[in-house]
Design an enzyme around this catalytic site. Structure first.
Site, mmCIF file in Angstrom:
data_model
loop_
_atom_site.group_PDB
_atom_site.id
_atom_site.type_symbol
_atom_site.label_atom_id
_atom_site.label_comp_id
_atom_site.label_asym_id
_atom_site.label_seq_id
_atom_site.Cartn_x
_atom_site.Cartn_y
_atom_site.Cartn_z
ATOM 1 C CE LYS A 116 -3.273 15.789 5.665
ATOM 2 N NZ LYS A 116 -2.335 16.529 4.868
ATOM 3 C CE LYS A 195 4.501 29.735 13.196
ATOM 4 N NZ LYS A 195 4.051 30.909 12.711
ATOM 5 C CE LYS A 198 -1.968 31.415 22.295
ATOM 6 N NZ LYS A 198 -3.339 31.705 22.429
#
Ligand code: TRP
Ligand code: SF4
Length: 328
Positions: A116, A195, A198
């Protein structure tokens, strides 16, 4: 003698950040003293989502080795190697794929979730569906009993146990059922408070130098209610304080907490204190990193030695597997 075996891996997808350091590596560094550890740079796994552009792969593998060693993984204590160097992983992956029902793989929540999330990439591939089978091969090749991973990997580990059980039942009981060792996580947010990841462009890398650390800390999000230096603040909602919790000792943390709540320390000051403590803590890692970057042959040697040590064990396992399956 360290007998119990630990196995874990990381995908070489770019430089490690502090979230990786405090999330996983710190645990690995402790484990290498108590267990026979196999730490693997899983380049084949990196292909499952990144097969289209592989141009940086070799560089990422080296960077990962350098990051691990500079953080404190000791190649004398642990076996550090690259997955694709030990072909036994591929053979075991193939053999395990014969006994793994597709339904087990399709119901894997990580698989469903990633399909997804990574819509823009075409990952409806055989390789991606089989990701956990390859991971199981990584683990079982060393008959590892413990696997240090983050919580997101628990479904994979469950699958590894099921595959091991199925092999043991069908042929011969040669595999221990590997248990997860949950990484003790110290949570570090990214510099924007989300959070650290990258893809959010909010990381502090293990390889950042002092100037970069100062600059990134100066950009951190603080308590948004604090406008003037004398306004009382709430450290619990502040990114800078989340970092103080990991980097500053108890006394210094308490000081920051109290001064912030009283409005007697400014955020600029508070950030400067943090940056200096971070630089002091990370300095040995930064130094080692710089040295190791200048020693490409040494890194090659470590990975070569790791390959030999890993291969010795994996080959023994594969001998047993072939025998159990009547392939010899
Ligand atoms: N799937 C793991 C991750 O994304 C990486 C991995 C590959 C791994 N092989 C492994 C972890 C074997 C533990 C053991 O983090
Ligand atoms: Fe955050 Fe420190 Fe500012 Fe308080 S003083 S809001 S802890 S940066």
């Amino acid at each position: 003698m360290k007998e119990k075996r630990v196995m874990s891996g990381m995908r070489p997808t770019g430089k490690l950040h502090l979230g990786n350091l405090f999330g996983a590596l710190e645990n690995w560094i402790k484990l290498q003293n108590e267990y026979k550890c196999f730490f693997c740079i899983v380049d084949w796994h990196a292909l499952t989502t990144g097969y289209e552009d592989t141009s940086d792969l070799q560089q990422y593998i080296r960077e990962m080795a350098i990051d691990w060693l500079s953080a404190g993984i000791d190649p004398e204590k642990a076996t550090v190697f690259v997955q694709s160097h030990v072909k036994d992983h591929a053979e075991l992956h193939l053999l395990l794929s014969m006994i793994t029902p597709i339904s087990w793989l399709e119901r894997n929540p990580t698989y469903k979730d990633q399909l997804k999330q990574l819509k823009e990439k075409n990952i409806s591939t055989h390789g991606f569906l089989g990701y956990p089978v390859l991971q199981t091969a990584d683990i079982l090749a060393y008959k590892a009993e413990k696997v240090p991973v983050g919580e997101d990997q628990l479904p994979h580990l469950e699958l590894s146990r099921e595959i091991a059980r199925r092999f043991n039942y069908l042929y011969k009981p040669i595999f221990p059922e590997p248990q997860a060792l949950l990484n003790e996580v110290k949570t570090l947010p990214g510099i924007d408070g989300r959070k650290m990841s990258k893809s959010y462009n909010n990381t502090i890398e293990i390889s950042d130098d002092a100037a970069t650390i100062r600059q990134k800390v100066s950009k951190m999000i603080t308590d948004p209610q604090r406008i003037r230096k004398t306004d009382p603040g709430n450290p619990e909602i502040c990114t800078v304080y989340a970092f103080h919790k990991v980097f500053s000792d108890f006394e210094k943390r308490k000081e920051v907490d109290e001064e912030c709540r009283k409005g007697s320390i400014g955020c600029v000051d508070c950030k400067q204190r943090l940056a200096e403590i971070m630089i002091e803590t990370l300095n040995p890692i930064i130094q080692r990193r710089q040295e190791l970057t200048k020693m490409p042959n040494y890194i090659d040697d470590v990975l070569h030695e790791g390959k030999k040590r890993a291969e010795e064990i994996a080959e023994q396992t594969l001998d047993e597997v072939r025998e159990a399956m009547n392939l010899v």
